[in-house]
Write an enzyme that holds these catalytic residues in place. Structure first.
Site, PDB file in Angstrom:
ATOM      1  N   TYR A   1      23.255  52.308  53.643  1.00  0.00           N
ATOM      2  CA  TYR A   1      24.269  53.094  54.338  1.00  0.00           C
ATOM      3  C   TYR A   1      24.627  52.309  55.590  1.00  0.00           C
ATOM      4  O   TYR A   1      23.741  52.017  56.414  1.00  0.00           O
ATOM      5  CB  TYR A   1      23.609  54.427  54.699  1.00  0.00           C
ATOM      6  CG  TYR A   1      24.507  55.546  55.128  1.00  0.00           C
ATOM      7  CD1 TYR A   1      25.234  56.264  54.187  1.00  0.00           C
ATOM      8  CD2 TYR A   1      24.577  55.922  56.461  1.00  0.00           C
ATOM      9  CE1 TYR A   1      26.024  57.335  54.575  1.00  0.00           C
ATOM     10  CE2 TYR A   1      25.356  56.999  56.855  1.00  0.00           C
ATOM     11  CZ  TYR A   1      26.078  57.698  55.905  1.00  0.00           C
ATOM     12  OH  TYR A   1      26.851  58.768  56.290  1.00  0.00           O
TER      13      TYR A   1
ATOM     14  N   TYR B   1       6.885  50.086  59.220  1.00  0.00           N
ATOM     15  CA  TYR B   1       7.003  48.777  59.880  1.00  0.00           C
ATOM     16  C   TYR B   1       5.641  48.092  60.031  1.00  0.00           C
ATOM     17  O   TYR B   1       4.904  48.381  60.974  1.00  0.00           O
ATOM     18  CB  TYR B   1       7.667  48.973  61.259  1.00  0.00           C
ATOM     19  CG  TYR B   1       9.023  49.625  61.119  1.00  0.00           C
ATOM     20  CD1 TYR B   1      10.159  48.856  60.935  1.00  0.00           C
ATOM     21  CD2 TYR B   1       9.159  51.023  61.084  1.00  0.00           C
ATOM     22  CE1 TYR B   1      11.400  49.452  60.738  1.00  0.00           C
ATOM     23  CE2 TYR B   1      10.393  51.626  60.888  1.00  0.00           C
ATOM     24  CZ  TYR B   1      11.514  50.824  60.723  1.00  0.00           C
ATOM     25  OH  TYR B   1      12.734  51.414  60.511  1.00  0.00           O
TER      26      TYR B   1
ATOM     27  N   GLU C   1      16.810  47.205  46.121  1.00  0.00           N
ATOM     28  CA  GLU C   1      17.774  47.662  47.131  1.00  0.00           C
ATOM     29  C   GLU C   1      19.043  46.802  47.100  1.00  0.00           C
ATOM     30  O   GLU C   1      18.981  45.578  47.042  1.00  0.00           O
ATOM     31  CB  GLU C   1      17.126  47.595  48.520  1.00  0.00           C
ATOM     32  CG  GLU C   1      18.034  48.128  49.607  1.00  0.00           C
ATOM     33  CD  GLU C   1      17.318  48.286  50.938  1.00  0.00           C
ATOM     34  OE1 GLU C   1      16.226  48.878  50.975  1.00  0.00           O
ATOM     35  OE2 GLU C   1      17.858  47.806  51.945  1.00  0.00           O
TER      36      GLU C   1
ATOM     37  N   GLY D   1      18.586  54.948  61.770  1.00  0.00           N
ATOM     38  CA  GLY D   1      19.679  54.009  62.052  1.00  0.00           C
ATOM     39  C   GLY D   1      19.552  53.476  63.466  1.00  0.00           C
ATOM     40  O   GLY D   1      18.694  53.930  64.244  1.00  0.00           O
ATOM     41  N   ASP D   2      20.375  52.513  63.791  1.00  0.00           N
ATOM     42  CA  ASP D   2      20.308  51.868  65.100  1.00  0.00           C
ATOM     43  C   ASP D   2      21.560  52.146  65.901  1.00  0.00           C
ATOM     44  O   ASP D   2      22.639  52.307  65.338  1.00  0.00           O
ATOM     45  CB  ASP D   2      20.156  50.350  64.925  1.00  0.00           C
ATOM     46  CG  ASP D   2      18.753  50.012  64.456  1.00  0.00           C
ATOM     47  OD1 ASP D   2      17.796  50.631  64.959  1.00  0.00           O
ATOM     48  OD2 ASP D   2      18.619  49.159  63.564  1.00  0.00           O
TER      49      ASP D   2
ATOM     50  N   HIS E   1       7.506  49.212  64.678  1.00  0.00           N
ATOM     51  CA  HIS E   1       8.927  49.276  65.004  1.00  0.00           C
ATOM     52  C   HIS E   1       9.106  48.755  66.436  1.00  0.00           C
ATOM     53  O   HIS E   1       8.296  49.077  67.314  1.00  0.00           O
ATOM     54  CB  HIS E   1       9.436  50.719  64.886  1.00  0.00           C
ATOM     55  CG  HIS E   1      10.915  50.831  65.068  1.00  0.00           C
ATOM     56  ND1 HIS E   1      11.510  50.926  66.317  1.00  0.00           N
ATOM     57  CD2 HIS E   1      11.927  50.805  64.175  1.00  0.00           C
ATOM     58  CE1 HIS E   1      12.830  50.985  66.158  1.00  0.00           C
ATOM     59  NE2 HIS E   1      13.101  50.913  64.872  1.00  0.00           N
TER      60      HIS E   1
ATOM     61  N   HIS F   1      20.795  55.692  50.635  1.00  0.00           N
ATOM     62  CA  HIS F   1      20.287  55.644  52.008  1.00  0.00           C
ATOM     63  C   HIS F   1      21.175  56.556  52.865  1.00  0.00           C
ATOM     64  O   HIS F   1      22.338  56.801  52.532  1.00  0.00           O
ATOM     65  CB  HIS F   1      20.356  54.229  52.566  1.00  0.00           C
ATOM     66  CG  HIS F   1      19.392  53.270  51.925  1.00  0.00           C
ATOM     67  ND1 HIS F   1      18.648  52.360  52.637  1.00  0.00           N
ATOM     68  CD2 HIS F   1      19.053  53.082  50.630  1.00  0.00           C
ATOM     69  CE1 HIS F   1      17.908  51.640  51.807  1.00  0.00           C
ATOM     70  NE2 HIS F   1      18.131  52.062  50.573  1.00  0.00           N
TER      71      HIS F   1
ATOM     72  N   GLN G   1      19.878  32.852  57.304  1.00  0.00           N
ATOM     73  CA  GLN G   1      20.359  34.233  57.362  1.00  0.00           C
ATOM     74  C   GLN G   1      19.185  35.212  57.521  1.00  0.00           C
ATOM     75  O   GLN G   1      19.220  36.117  58.348  1.00  0.00           O
ATOM     76  CB  GLN G   1      21.104  34.511  56.058  1.00  0.00           C
ATOM     77  CG  GLN G   1      21.928  35.764  56.073  1.00  0.00           C
ATOM     78  CD  GLN G   1      22.507  36.058  54.681  1.00  0.00           C
ATOM     79  OE1 GLN G   1      22.418  35.241  53.754  1.00  0.00           O
ATOM     80  NE2 GLN G   1      23.093  37.219  54.530  1.00  0.00           N
TER      81      GLN G   1
ATOM     82  N   SER H   1      11.389  49.057  42.649  1.00  0.00           N
ATOM     83  CA  SER H   1      12.714  49.559  43.040  1.00  0.00           C
ATOM     84  C   SER H   1      13.476  48.389  43.644  1.00  0.00           C
ATOM     85  O   SER H   1      12.871  47.434  44.141  1.00  0.00           O
ATOM     86  CB  SER H   1      12.612  50.738  44.019  1.00  0.00           C
ATOM     87  OG  SER H   1      11.737  50.442  45.076  1.00  0.00           O
TER      88      SER H   1
ATOM     89  N   GLN I   1       9.678  47.634  56.080  1.00  0.00           N
ATOM     90  CA  GLN I   1      10.562  46.564  56.526  1.00  0.00           C
ATOM     91  C   GLN I   1      10.054  45.277  55.900  1.00  0.00           C
ATOM     92  O   GLN I   1       8.877  45.192  55.516  1.00  0.00           O
ATOM     93  CB  GLN I   1      10.457  46.489  58.070  1.00  0.00           C
ATOM     94  CG  GLN I   1      11.360  45.515  58.750  1.00  0.00           C
ATOM     95  CD  GLN I   1      12.808  45.791  58.426  1.00  0.00           C
ATOM     96  OE1 GLN I   1      13.287  45.323  57.385  1.00  0.00           O
ATOM     97  NE2 GLN I   1      13.498  46.541  59.270  1.00  0.00           N
TER      98      GLN I   1
END
Ligand code: FAD
Length: 298
Positions: free
Chosen positions: A56, A155, A24, A115-116, A159, A84, A222, A22, A186
């Site tokens: 998202y 994770y 992303e 989400g954060d 996490h 997402h 980055q 897949s 992740q």
């Protein structure tokens, strides 16, 4: 030395177990970015991925664009698309409306995330008073709306907000028990971290696929910034490989492809058959990785 016959990466594609890929993407912001998005989608679609997913933006900032891109990917290429979705900062009704929007657009795959907070993952998360509490709660909410294929996050280095491994693995289990089909990890750069994580999950009774998220290093600067923000570590050997290459894009690109190839070959030899590639809307390294994994354009 490992016998070549014992290595999946040394078998021809027909002799390997089925591979699932897949890819992303993120929703493009400008016309130029949109052009690159489509160019990459059209190059990667013939690899017959299980799905292409579109992220998202924080707090729903890309709600319309995510929906538009997933719908167009599906109609334009015939490839299955996954949207997402995060629940941070929104009420249940708002999130449910987005899920229904996906449903109406014929999207039946969702990557469900908490989400954060706007201040970043380092800050405590406070759910919206009328919102979903966390990703497990969101998965249960999506399940009530329809029969979606749901992926959740995992994770390999824990996490950042999980106090310990027990808390982290218990949380993954809750998300899968709530109705998710698979977990996608992740980014990570030490395969040992991923393999240990899978072993921990299996020991806790988790049987769902835990698909490694592979991040090709298009820009070391980055990616290392991004990694530090999401709790993924950059091993010293990896930093050493890219040291001094900021001004040498050609060598940087060659090292990046070698690093990503080494990572997927090792995983393939460990028996991994499902891969999720973070493309950053670029196709070149993703195409090379797919080829190394034994997948060629249809
Ligand atoms: P959760 O599974 O809810 O967990 C978050 C933390 O809370 C964990 O530490 C967990 O242990 C803890 N926790 C949860 N419930 C409980 C409980 N009941 N008791 C104790 N502790 C608890 N972000 C975006 O904004 N948009 C995206 O499109 C996006 N896509 C992603 C795709 C992948 C594959 C991955 C790996 C991440 C993605 N993210 C995305 C980032 C994600 O939103 C963050 O990593 C976020 O910090 C956690 O989301 P989660 O779904 O893992 O949360």
């Amino acid at each position: 030395m490992i016998d070549d016959n014992a290595r999946a990466s040394r078998k021809i594609a027909e002799q390997r177990p089925d591979l699932q890929l897949s890819f992303e993407f993120f929703p493009p912001k400008t016309d130029a970015m949109e052009e690159r998005f489509w160019d990459s989608i059209h190059k990667l679609a013939p690899l017959q991925p299980r799905f292409v997913s579109v992220t998202y933006g924080a707090g729903g900032s890309t709600r319309e664009r995510t929906l538009r891109m997933v719908s167009s990917v599906k109609t334009d290429t015939g490839v299955d698309a996954a949207a997402h979705l995060t629940c941070v900062g929104s009420t249940r009704d708002e999130v449910d409306a987005v899920v229904r929007g996906y449903q109406e657009a014929g999207i039946n795959r969702i990557v469900a995330l908490r989400g954060d907070p706007p201040e970043g993952v380092g800050q405590p998360f406070t759910p919206h008073p009328q919102g979903y509490q966390n990703a497990a709660d969101l998965v249960a909410g999506i399940r009530k709306i329809g029969d979606f294929d749901i992926s959740v996050a995992a994770y390999p280095e824990k996490h950042p907000q999980s106090a310990d491994w027990q808390v982290d693995i218990d949380n993954l289990k809750r998300k899968l028990d709530a109705g998710a089909t698979r977990a996608i990890t992740q980014m990570f750069f030490s395969n040992a971290d991923y393999l240990r994580y899978v072993a921990r999950a299996r020991a806790a009774g988790i049987t769902a696929p835990i698909v490694p998220g592979i991040q090709p290093i298009h820009s070391f600067k980055q990616i290392s910034n991004f990694a530090s923000r999401c709790g993924a570590s950059i091993p010293a050997w990896l930093a050493e490989r890219f040291a001094g290459l900021d001004e040498d894009p050609e060598t940087h690109a060659l090292v990046a492809s070698a690093v990503a190839a080494e990572q997927v070959i090792e995983l393939l030899d460990e028996g991994v058959t499902e891969f999720h590639i973070y493309t950053m809307n670029r196709s070149n390294l993703a195409l090379a990785l797919a080829r190394i994994l034994g997948r060629r354009p249809d």
